[in-house]
Structures are given as C-alpha cells and as structure tokens.
Design a protein around this motif. Structure first.
Motif, PDB file in Angstrom:
ATOM      1  N   GLN A 238      29.620   0.643 -48.692  1.00  0.00           N
ATOM      2  CA  GLN A 238      30.677   0.973 -49.665  1.00  0.00           C
ATOM      3  C   GLN A 238      30.076   1.352 -51.022  1.00  0.00           C
ATOM      4  N   ILE A 239      29.033   0.638 -51.398  1.00  0.00           N
ATOM      5  CA  ILE A 239      28.364   0.974 -52.668  1.00  0.00           C
ATOM      6  C   ILE A 239      27.721   2.355 -52.542  1.00  0.00           C
ATOM      7  N   THR A 240      27.132   2.621 -51.367  1.00  0.00           N
ATOM      8  CA  THR A 240      26.534   3.936 -51.140  1.00  0.00           C
ATOM      9  C   THR A 240      27.584   5.032 -51.301  1.00  0.00           C
ATOM     10  N   GLN A 241      28.769   4.780 -50.748  1.00  0.00           N
ATOM     11  CA  GLN A 241      29.854   5.770 -50.877  1.00  0.00           C
ATOM     12  C   GLN A 241      30.215   5.993 -52.347  1.00  0.00           C
ATOM     13  N   ARG A 242      30.278   4.906 -53.105  1.00  0.00           N
ATOM     14  CA  ARG A 242      30.649   5.045 -54.523  1.00  0.00           C
ATOM     15  C   ARG A 242      29.563   5.797 -55.307  1.00  0.00           C
ATOM     16  N   VAL A 243      28.309   5.551 -54.939  1.00  0.00           N
ATOM     17  CA  VAL A 243      27.217   6.290 -55.600  1.00  0.00           C
ATOM     18  C   VAL A 243      27.364   7.786 -55.316  1.00  0.00           C
ATOM     19  N   VAL A 244      27.612   8.112 -54.042  1.00  0.00           N
ATOM     20  CA  VAL A 244      27.729   9.519 -53.660  1.00  0.00           C
ATOM     21  C   VAL A 244      28.935  10.156 -54.353  1.00  0.00           C
ATOM     22  N   THR A 245      30.034   9.457 -54.387  1.00  0.00           N
ATOM     23  CA  THR A 245      31.236  10.015 -55.014  1.00  0.00           C
ATOM     24  C   THR A 245      31.009  10.239 -56.509  1.00  0.00           C
ATOM     25  N   ALA A 246      30.363   9.262 -57.145  1.00  0.00           N
ATOM     26  CA  ALA A 246      30.083   9.406 -58.585  1.00  0.00           C
ATOM     27  C   ALA A 246      29.147  10.591 -58.836  1.00  0.00           C
ATOM     28  N   LEU A 247      28.152  10.736 -57.975  1.00  0.00           N
ATOM     29  CA  LEU A 247      27.220  11.862 -58.145  1.00  0.00           C
ATOM     30  C   LEU A 247      27.914  13.197 -57.893  1.00  0.00           C
ATOM     31  N   LEU A 248      28.847  13.187 -56.952  1.00  0.00           N
ATOM     32  CA  LEU A 248      29.574  14.423 -56.667  1.00  0.00           C
ATOM     33  C   LEU A 248      30.422  14.848 -57.861  1.00  0.00           C
ATOM     34  N   LYS A 249      30.983  13.879 -58.572  1.00  0.00           N
ATOM     35  CA  LYS A 249      31.743  14.214 -59.785  1.00  0.00           C
ATOM     36  C   LYS A 249      30.827  14.896 -60.802  1.00  0.00           C
ATOM     37  N   VAL A 250      29.630  14.367 -60.918  1.00  0.00           N
ATOM     38  CA  VAL A 250      28.678  14.968 -61.859  1.00  0.00           C
ATOM     39  C   VAL A 250      28.287  16.371 -61.395  1.00  0.00           C
ATOM     40  N   ALA A 251      28.053  16.504 -60.086  1.00  0.00           N
ATOM     41  CA  ALA A 251      27.702  17.827 -59.540  1.00  0.00           C
ATOM     42  C   ALA A 251      28.830  18.819 -59.822  1.00  0.00           C
ATOM     43  N   HIS A 252      30.059  18.326 -59.731  1.00  0.00           N
ATOM     44  CA  HIS A 252      31.221  19.188 -59.995  1.00  0.00           C
ATOM     45  C   HIS A 252      31.217  19.625 -61.461  1.00  0.00           C
ATOM     46  N   TRP A 253      30.999  18.673 -62.351  1.00  0.00           N
ATOM     47  CA  TRP A 253      30.937  19.011 -63.788  1.00  0.00           C
ATOM     48  C   TRP A 253      29.800  19.992 -64.044  1.00  0.00           C
ATOM     49  N   ASN A 254      28.690  19.737 -63.368  1.00  0.00           N
ATOM     50  CA  ASN A 254      27.498  20.557 -63.576  1.00  0.00           C
ATOM     51  C   ASN A 254      27.624  21.949 -62.953  1.00  0.00           C
ATOM     52  N   SER A 255      28.651  22.127 -62.119  1.00  0.00           N
ATOM     53  CA  SER A 255      28.853  23.422 -61.462  1.00  0.00           C
ATOM     54  C   SER A 255      29.889  24.272 -62.182  1.00  0.00           C
ATOM     55  N   ASP A 256      30.503  23.696 -63.193  1.00  0.00           N
ATOM     56  CA  ASP A 256      31.558  24.393 -63.917  1.00  0.00           C
ATOM     57  C   ASP A 256      30.927  25.247 -65.021  1.00  0.00           C
ATOM     58  N   GLU A 257      31.179  26.550 -64.977  1.00  0.00           N
ATOM     59  CA  GLU A 257      30.523  27.462 -65.923  1.00  0.00           C
ATOM     60  C   GLU A 257      30.822  27.137 -67.384  1.00  0.00           C
ATOM     61  N   LYS A 258      31.974  26.515 -67.633  1.00  0.00           N
ATOM     62  CA  LYS A 258      32.283  26.222 -69.028  1.00  0.00           C
ATOM     63  C   LYS A 258      31.357  25.120 -69.582  1.00  0.00           C
ATOM     64  N   ASN A 259      30.632  24.457 -68.691  1.00  0.00           N
ATOM     65  CA  ASN A 259      29.707  23.409 -69.143  1.00  0.00           C
ATOM     66  C   ASN A 259      28.254  23.873 -69.190  1.00  0.00           C
ATOM     67  N   ARG A 260      28.034  25.155 -68.992  1.00  0.00           N
ATOM     68  CA  ARG A 260      26.666  25.673 -68.895  1.00  0.00           C
ATOM     69  C   ARG A 260      25.837  25.289 -70.123  1.00  0.00           C
ATOM     70  N   LYS A 261      26.356  25.632 -71.302  1.00  0.00           N
ATOM     71  CA  LYS A 261      25.558  25.361 -72.500  1.00  0.00           C
ATOM     72  C   LYS A 261      25.389  23.863 -72.730  1.00  0.00           C
ATOM     73  N   GLU A 262      26.454  23.123 -72.448  1.00  0.00           N
ATOM     74  CA  GLU A 262      26.394  21.672 -72.670  1.00  0.00           C
ATOM     75  C   GLU A 262      25.348  21.029 -71.755  1.00  0.00           C
TER      76      GLU A 262
END
Lengths: 360, 477
Positions: A238-262
């Motif tokens: 379950q902790i592994t799942q939460r780690v993956v989900t949290a990382l996926l949120k970051v990957a999503h933020w990091n994939s959004d072009e409006k966040n490129r410069k940030e």
C-alpha cells in the motif's frame, strides 16, 4: 425491524473485516522510506535536475504525501551515480531509486532484487563534445585518443552505442572514467579529447565545441527506471502504491507545458544552467521526456540494453526480464488520477502510437 | 473595472475631441476627471507591479505544484546589473589574490598535510611503572598521548594525462624518551619517493604498479598495513613487535597487482593477485645498514574474483616471506663485536573476509633467528579478529553521499580478538595470550572513540595475568 437490519449490517461489516486479507486491514508502516537518486549537483551538492524524480525531491512531494503518517522520507543523493546506488542497495540501504539502464541491468545481473515500477527521463539529444581547438572533424579522427565517460552508468552504454553506430568499439579509443564535473574541467584543460556531454555552458565559456550532434534517436538513448526493492514492495504494497501515485502526480505536473520554465528553474538549483535545460529540451514536449509509462518502447529498450551490455562485455551473464517489471502500481495510479490517456505511448522503435487506453 | 489602457484611451479621445472646438467648462471638467481616472489606474497598475517584484513567497514542499504554475517572465539584465556583477567579480578576484598572498600556506609543490592524534585513558589491575620517569612508583591508571603523527605528501611530478605520477611522503611520529622526561622525540617514520610506471587514472581495469624508494612500511602480512576497517583493536598484534615486521625499513619496494576483477556497476575492484617484492637494509629506520647483507621481502595475495554482491566478496588469502640477516655479536672484555651474520627469516600467512557488516581476519607469522651458540630461535604469533558493524561507516558510496553539512554516518563496530605470541617454541611456558573485546564508535569523518577490555594471560609461572581497560579518542586531520 430497523434494529435487526442495523445488527445484520454491523455483523456483515464485522465479518467482512475478518475475511479481508491481512494486508488490506492495517498494513505495517515503515518508519522511513529511503529514496536514492543516482547523482548530485555541481560540486557534489545534494540537488539534481532533469527529471520528475528531481522535481519530487525538490518539492517534497513524498514528504507531503506521508506527513500525516509519521513516515519519514529520506533522500540520499549519490555523486557516484548508479554504481553507488547499487553498492548501497547491496548493503540494504535503499528502498526506492531511479537508475539508468546500465547500472540497473548490472545490479540485476549480480542478484540485486528489485521491481521496476515506473519509467522516467527518456529521449533527448546526444552531443559529442571536444576541446574548442580540437582538430578533429569526425569521430574517426579521435581514434586512439582519450574519451571520458562515467563508467558503470548509462552514459557508458550510450557511448558504446555511438561507437558502434560509426563502426568502432571502446578498444579503438582510450576510454577513461570521469564524472560530469571532472569531464567538464578536463575538456577545458584538454586532458581528454572528447566526451558525450551537454555542451551549452562549455560553449558559452569558449572551452569546447560540438563535434557531433544527434537529435532524437531513440536507438541511442534509453529510458531510465524507478524501482522498489522486492523486500519493501512485498512488505508494504500500500505504501508502494502511494509512492507511485505521488510520483505520478509530479510526473503530471512536470509534463504540463505551462510548468516548463518553473521546472527548469527548480532544476537549475543543481548547478546546471537554466539555459542548458532550455536548449536541450527545446525540441521536445515535456510529456515526451517525462512519461512514466512502461510502454512497448520502455520494455524493448531495456531488452535492447541488456543485449548491448552483453555484446559490449559490460555484464558477465545474461539478464532475464521475467517478473522484473511490476506495472500494477502505475496502472492503478493512472486509473485513480484519471490519467490513462494523458501520456503518449511509443512502439518498440520509439515511434509515437495513436493514443489508446492503457493496456499494461 | 476598466483597464488602465481604456481609461488612458478615453482621456486621449477626450483631449483630441477638445481640440476641435472651444470646450465648455463642463466638458473641461469631464476631461479632467477622465485624465484623473487614467492616472489613478496607471498608479494602481504600477503599485501592483512593484508588489509582484518585491514579494517572493518561498515554495513550501509540494505547494509548488499548485502555487507556482504561472511563471513570471524572465528578467533581462540591465547595464547596471552587469556593472554590479563586474564590480563584484573584481572585488572577489582582489580578495582571493590578497588572501592567497597573506593568509594561505604556500608550498613549492602540491602538498597535503595530515596527521593523527590519540588521547587515551588506561586502567590495569596489575601495577606498572613502564613509560614513566626513571624514579616512579607503581600505578594502576594513566592518561596518555600514545600517538601523534604529522605527515606531508604530494606529487613532485603530476601526469595529468595518465597519472604516471612521482609522489612523495614525509611523516613524523612523536615518541617518548626512555626513561621519560618532559620532552619528547619527533622521529621520521616515512620518507620516500613513489613512482607509478603504469597509468593510474585510465580505469579500474588497469593493473597497478609502484616503485617506492626510501624509508617505509614493509609489505608483510595484514596487521601493519591494512586500514582501521580491518584493524579495530587499539593495540597491535604481539608478533608485530616480536618479529620486528611492524617497523619501518629503508630500501626499494615494488608493489603491484594483476588481473583486477572490476565491477563498474558497483565501482568495485578486486585484483586477483597483489604482489610486492623488495630489498631493504633490514636494521630498521633512521640509520645506515649495519652489514653488507641486504634483506629481501616478497608478498602475494589472492582475492576471490567475484561480484560485489557475492557472499564471497573480499575474501583474500595472502602469504609473506622475509629473508633477512642480522649481525651475530659476542661480548668479550666489555667489548661487543660482530662475529658473523646469521639468518633472520620471517614467514606469514593471512586470510581476511570483509563483507559489511561483518568480517574476520586471521594471521599467522613465524620467525627463525640464528644464534651464535645454540639452536635457531623459532617464534610464532597468531591472532583472530571478528568484527561486526552497526551503521554505514564502511559503505563507501553511502558515506560519500551528497550533503551540505559535515555529515558522517554514525557507526558502532563491535569486535573481539584472540592474540597469542610464543617468542621461542622450544621453550615451554613462555606464551602470552591476549583476549580483547571492544567497541569503536565512529561519529565524525576522521574521529572515533574506542573502548577495549583485554585480558593478558602469561604462561610464565612467576608472572601474574592482568586485565586492562583502555578508552581512547583517535582523531585525524
């Protein structure tokens, strides 16, 4: 009648609790999650850039996820890169880590037990850089010369692929091992004759020039992997799942072009210039390079890397991928976050596929 | 709310229209009101801009994902910015140069200064007077500084391309006078040149070779040569002094290895064969040879060629041989003279296994010394050390992790050692056996605290066994 229904409902709930598997009841929590990053910033500072894993570290995304559980997240950044992570993992000091293709393959070839749960950091341009006054016009002109690479890292496999592409092997050159900082200094002092490295800050300083630039060749590059130790995954699913989900949120933020410069600003804290990120990522979408998917390209690429590592004699025995990839956490996170169709999938050759539902 | 541009436009239109005909007082008042609103709107916009430039909210953990998604346009450096930076750079260059000339120790060649100090407290249950002044009473306890060393090292010639360097080392060690007084000696321990004919920077897979000329530690066995990782005990094994293989010698020694097993995936290197051969005076440090014979030394060690992740990692077997000669003397009429030279040979076997967190070392060393009248004296020493570490002190990659502060992994090393020395195997009841248990606490990069409890058992009938308790800080710089 109402009291009987209530009693029956309570009885049902109680019974169902007893029939649930132990892990679903109250999974034991780790006191600490030990996350490794294979690298460090300029001068050995504990900051890296260039991937959503770095962003997760810099923004404290995992700390946020676990702050109410009294679970500490311990990030360890290794200037010794992937080989150093392997050494620490062999001593039982790592639960999760990112890894380039060669070190994770070497680790598995020697019996390290981990499960690949996410992909990160793929594609990118390749620059072969030489001292600014080097007379070389082609790679062939550097035969017998000193080429640096951080041996044991993904860079060594990439260098061998480059050599092979032009009909050479490591034996045609004097290949020495240096980390990125040392390579930059050695190019400036002309102690080496060439290296694969991001060239922009070196060019700006007038100490190096690009001999060879290869854009967007998925056969020369390989995706990196994020893994969890088999022991941790088995004990704390379950902790592994939460780690993956949290990382996926970051990957999503990091994939959004409006966040490129940030994102680039965040990463430039590592000592790599903001401009370096701007230029080296300018021909790619963030989505392309930050995808977490374990798609056909990822699987085929790792398999290709294994074969290459064997061919270049960088590993001593075959490596099987059976049971190595564990996409269930990724799939669950994609479903929970409704991101099943967010990232593009790529075929075995690295070509973008028409978007479709996750089939992992 | 209309934007400032709209208000400005309205104001300008009002002004333009007013130019067509002579305006009435009412119209003028309207124009003034419009202009006033334009000015107010511009002021408000300016205020907002200033606020945005001066108020920077630092990111808090994951908040950045939500709060900092709208990036500000990149600022462009002005001439004043560039001038300021140039001025800062000039100041920095001046300060660097000034500090280098006035506040930095300089040397004619690259120099690294190092050293170590031990500060110790001892208690033993059998009284002693050793190490003190000539007139002393029995004591059971003492504070001591048993070791203080200072060393200088560097390269006389540095080969940047391949690392075929010519290095030097000069080391000193403090020593008490005997009998002790308020002064101490400061003896040269190491004084040598070392050349590496093989490349040293081209990669782990390259074999190593060095030639060392001068006063140096001889490559005999493990105990005198290995680092503290494999030598957790405060006091050295007895045979080091008994056989004289722990002392420095002056001569030429070649050290190297062959066929290293390299695992770049772990940055691991284990040479299949390590070797050393050399020729030395044989009569110890800080003096010329005392006869025409030279002593010869050879050592070979094999390490199992296995992966870093193997259970048999760092399993090493070694053997050492020292072919020596010494002066045989006779004293007659109060005059001691050399009669002949006799053999003084040493043989050693050692094995170590170091697989963090546990490991062991075992070493056996024998001596054979010719005498003028009588049989050779055959001596033997051996020890076994077992150790276990809690912590990451010996995981190279972990202790080398990126950190801002002066961080070091706190580690606790438990050990036990059995050490026996028999100075003459033909003589009964002359063995000394020391059993030691202890704890080492590593709490900073070059500093450790050591606690040793030992029991010394003398076989001699007239000598009482003793217990000793040592507590010591050892720090390096």
């Amino acid at each position: 009648m109402l009291r009987i229904k209530l009693f029956a409902a309570l009885l049902g709930v109680t019974a169902s609790l007893f029939t649930l598997p132990g892990s679903a009841l109250a999974e034991e929590k780790p006191a600490v999650i030990r996350f490794a990053i294979p690298g460090a910033g300029t001068g050995g500072r504990p900051i890296t850039g260039g991937s959503y894993l770095s962003t997760a570290h810099l923004t404290g995304a995992l700390e946020q996820e676990f702050k109410h559980d009294a679970i500490k997240v311990q990030w360890t950044l290794y200037p010794g890169a992937g080989p150093a992570v392997n050494e620490s993992f062999a001593s039982g000091l790592v639960d999760f880590s990112g890894h380039g293709d060669l070190p994770i393959i070497v680790g598995r070839s020697t019996g390290l037990k981990h499960k690949v749960i996410l992909s990160y950091s793929r594609f990118g341009n390749l620059y072969f850089v030489v001292p600014v006054d080097s007379p070389a016009k082609t790679l062939a002109d550097l035969k017998g010369k000193r080429i640096s690479v951080f041996k044991g890292t993904a860079g060594q496999l990439q260098l061998n692929r480059l050599f092979e592409k032009f009909g050479f092997t490591e034996k045609d050159f004097k290949v020495v091992s240096m980390n990125t900082d040392t390579t930059k200094s050695a190019l400036a002092t002309k102690d080496i004759d060439g290296a694969i490295i991001t060239p922009f800050d070196l060019q700006a300083r007038g100490v190096a020039r690009v001999l060879l630039e290869i854009k967007d060749d998925p056969k020369l590059t390989a995706p990196a992997s994020i893994w969890v130790s088999e022991e941790f995954e088995k004990k704390y699913p379950q902790i592994t799942q939460r780690v993956v989900t949290a990382l996926l949120k970051v990957a999503h933020w990091n994939s959004d072009e409006k966040n490129r410069k940030e994102a680039f600003k965040l990463w430039s804290q590592s000592g790599t210039a903001y401009d370096d990120y701007l230029k080296s990522w300018e021909s790619y979408t963030l989505k392309e390079r930050s995808t977490p998917l374990l798609d056909d390209y990822y699987v085929a690429s790792i398999q290709k890397s294994i074969e290459e590592a064997r061919r270049y004699k960088l590993i001593r025995r075959d490596v099987s991928t059976d049971g190595w990839f564990e996409p269930k956490y990724l799939n669950q996170a994609l479903k929970d976050l409704k991101l099943e169709n967010y990232w593009d999938r790529y075929d075995v050759a690295g070509n973008k596929l028409p978007n479709k539902l996750a089939q992992q | 709310m209309p934007s400032s541009k709209q208000w400005l436009g309205a104001g300008l239109v009002a002004l333009a229209s007013s130019a067509q005909a002579a305006p009435s007082t009412e119209e003028l008042q309207k124009q003034i009101d419009a202009l006033q609103r334009s000015v107010e709107a511009l002021q408000q916009q300016l205020q907002e801009t200033r606020r945005a430039e001066t108020t920077v909210t630092p990111p808090k953990g994951g908040d950045i994902l939500a709060s900092q998604t709208s990036s500000q346009p990149a600022s462009i450096a002005t001439k004043e910015d560039v001038d300021g930076l140039r001025s800062d750079l000039e100041n920095y260059k001046y300060e660097q140069q000034r500090n280098r000339e006035t506040k930095t120790a300089l040397s004619s060649r690259a120099l690294t200064i190092g050293g170590s100090v031990q500060a110790r407290a001892t208690y033993q249950d059998v009284p002693t007077r050793a190490g003190s002044t000539a007139v002393a009473d029995d004591r059971y306890s003492s504070f001591d500084v048993p070791q203080a060393t200072l060393n200088f090292s560097g390269s006389l010639y540095r080969d940047y391309a391949e690392g075929r360097n010519l290095d030097y080392r000069l080391a000193f060690a403090y020593a008490k006078n005997t009998p002790a007084n308020n002064n101490s000696q400061f003896n040269v321990t190491d004084a040598y040149l070392r050349y590496s004919p093989f490349p040293t920077v081209t990669g782990l897979e390259e074999p190593k070779l060095t030639l060392t000329l001068g006063q140096q530690q001889i490559p005999f066995g493990l105990e005198a040569q290995v680092g503290e990782e494999l030598r957790p005990v405060i006091n050295s094994a007895q045979f080091l002094n008994g056989l004289g293989v722990g002392t420095r010698q002056i001569g030429l020694i070649v050290r190297g290895d062959y066929d290293p097993y390299v695992d770049y995936g772990f940055n691991y290197r284990a040479p299949l064969l390590e070797y050393a051969v050399g020729v030395v005076n044989g009569n110890g440090p800080n003096k010329s040879d005392d006869n025409s014979d030279k002593d010869w030394i050879a050592r070979a060690a094999l390490t199992l060629p296995v992966d870093y992740n193997s259970l048999f990692r760092e399993l090493k077997l070694g053997a050492s041989y020292y072919k020596g000669s010494k002066n045989l003397t006779r004293t007659a009429g109060g005059v001691t003279s050399v009669v002949d030279q006799g053999k003084s040979d040493r043989f050693g076997f050692d094995i170590y296994y170091n697989h963090d967190p546990f490991g062991f070392t075992y070493e056996l060393a024998q001596g054979s010394d010719e005498t003028l009248n009588g049989p050779d004296v055959k001596s033997r020493g051996q020890y076994l050390t077992l150790f276990y570490t809690f912590g990451e002190q010996w995981v190279k990659s972990f202790r080398g992790q990126a950190k801002y502060d002066d961080w070091w992994p706190k580690s606790y090393q438990l050990f036990t050692r059995w050490d026996q020395w028999d100075p003459n195997r033909d003589v009964a009841k002359d063995k000394t056996t020391i059993s030691t248990g202890g704890l080492n606490v590593f709490f900073a990069e070059t500093t450790k605290f050591q606690l040793n409890v030992s029991h010394t058992d003398y076989e001699e009938d007239n000598r009482e066994s003793e217990n000793q308790y040592l507590a010591q800080f050892q720090f390096g710089f």
